[in-house]
Design a protein around this motif. Structure first.
Motif, PDB file in Angstrom:
ATOM      1  N   LEU A  90      49.914  27.538 -40.602  1.00  0.00           N
ATOM      2  CA  LEU A  90      48.731  27.808 -39.792  1.00  0.00           C
ATOM      3  C   LEU A  90      47.774  26.639 -39.902  1.00  0.00           C
ATOM      4  O   LEU A  90      47.635  26.033 -40.961  1.00  0.00           O
ATOM      5  N   ASP A  91      47.116  26.330 -38.801  1.00  0.00           N
ATOM      6  CA  ASP A  91      46.161  25.225 -38.755  1.00  0.00           C
ATOM      7  C   ASP A  91      44.753  25.770 -38.565  1.00  0.00           C
ATOM      8  O   ASP A  91      44.562  26.904 -38.145  1.00  0.00           O
ATOM      9  N   PHE A  97      39.188  26.041 -29.234  1.00  0.00           N
ATOM     10  CA  PHE A  97      40.019  27.232 -29.323  1.00  0.00           C
ATOM     11  C   PHE A  97      39.256  28.351 -30.020  1.00  0.00           C
ATOM     12  O   PHE A  97      38.279  28.117 -30.734  1.00  0.00           O
ATOM     13  N   SER A  98      39.752  29.572 -29.853  1.00  0.00           N
ATOM     14  CA  SER A  98      39.148  30.698 -30.555  1.00  0.00           C
ATOM     15  C   SER A  98      39.571  30.640 -32.024  1.00  0.00           C
ATOM     16  O   SER A  98      40.404  29.828 -32.411  1.00  0.00           O
ATOM     17  N   ARG A  99      39.033  31.526 -32.797  1.00  0.00           N
ATOM     18  CA  ARG A  99      39.399  31.586 -34.218  1.00  0.00           C
ATOM     19  C   ARG A  99      40.498  32.619 -34.466  1.00  0.00           C
ATOM     20  O   ARG A  99      40.792  32.969 -35.587  1.00  0.00           O
ATOM     21  N   GLY A 100      41.105  33.112 -33.394  1.00  0.00           N
ATOM     22  CA  GLY A 100      42.164  34.108 -33.511  1.00  0.00           C
ATOM     23  C   GLY A 100      43.447  33.526 -34.071  1.00  0.00           C
ATOM     24  O   GLY A 100      43.622  32.306 -34.170  1.00  0.00           O
ATOM     25  N   VAL A 101      44.361  34.409 -34.415  1.00  0.00           N
ATOM     26  CA  VAL A 101      45.621  34.012 -35.046  1.00  0.00           C
ATOM     27  C   VAL A 101      46.453  33.141 -34.097  1.00  0.00           C
ATOM     28  O   VAL A 101      47.042  32.146 -34.518  1.00  0.00           O
ATOM     29  N   SER A 106      50.819  26.410 -34.452  1.00  0.00           N
ATOM     30  CA  SER A 106      51.143  25.121 -33.825  1.00  0.00           C
ATOM     31  C   SER A 106      51.530  25.374 -32.372  1.00  0.00           C
ATOM     32  O   SER A 106      51.800  26.509 -31.973  1.00  0.00           O
ATOM     33  N   ARG A 107      51.574  24.312 -31.584  1.00  0.00           N
ATOM     34  CA  ARG A 107      51.959  24.478 -30.169  1.00  0.00           C
ATOM     35  C   ARG A 107      53.312  25.178 -30.038  1.00  0.00           C
ATOM     36  O   ARG A 107      53.479  26.090 -29.232  1.00  0.00           O
TER      37      ARG A 107
END
Length: 196
Positions: A90-91, A97-101, A106-107
């Motif tokens: 996880l980055d 971007f949102s802070r969601g999962v 990654s792309r």
């Protein structure tokens, strides 16, 4: 930035990313979908996917599905993590971007999460608990997202003032024309309506 816009931005970044490795073909090939706010155009299309008609037949309201789809993308990301199918760590999400999962994947893992919605029935499991008709529309929409993103990117919808889009410029598409020479020379003297 809203959760919805930030999640769709992460999705757009996965489907139409920047491609700095193509700079030797020209700078026009570097920008991705985020450079033209593609996520906003896609959110608008998603929100207008379903319409309801009020008591007065003339009143039509769009059902805003984009927040539901954004949440569903996060659910798919959690499912991907639970199944241990991520290939990258996880980055910390990018600023846009949102802070969601989903945004923290990654792309490549974002695309894997999207495939869970398409192929492996994450929504089908939710249908046991929720209205399956509504979930069916959302599942169809979620599985169509890559196509929708590419369609909007390569259409005039991301162009300015009705001019060509970034996708047109990158592909060398000249835009619509009144008619090309190959189609000219077939004049019709009389046209008759038929049942077709």
């Amino acid at each position: 930035m809203s959760h919805t816009r930030g999640t769709f931005a992460a999705l757009v970044d996965a489907v139409v990313p920047e491609t700095p490795e193509l700079a030797d073909r020209g700078e026009k090939h570097v920008p991705g979908g985020l450079a033209v706010d593609l996520e906003m155009a896609v959110i608008e299309r998603v929100d207008n996917f379903l319409e309801t008609h009020g008591a007065a037949a003339a009143v039509t309201d769009a059902v805003p599905l984009a927040p539901v789809v954004a949440t569903l993308l996060d659910v798919a990301a959690v499912e991907l993590l639970v199944r241990r199918r991520t290939e990258d760590d996880l980055d910390t999400p990018d600023d846009g971007f949102s802070r969601g999962v989903f945004s923290r994947l990654s792309r490549e893992d974002r695309l894997r999460a999207l495939r869970l919605l398409e192929d492996e029935g994450v929504v089908a499991r939710l249908a046991d608990r929720y209205d399956s008709a509504a979930l069916g529309a959302v599942q169809f929409l979620a599985s169509s997202l890559p196509i929708l993103i590419e369609f909007v990117y390569y259409s005039e919808l991301t162009g300015e003032g009705g001019e060509g889009s970034q996708g047109w410029e990158q592909t060398g598409y000249p835009g619509p024309a009144e008619g090309y020479a190959v189609g000219m020379g077939y004049e019709v003297e009389e046209f008759e309506e038929n049942d077709y």
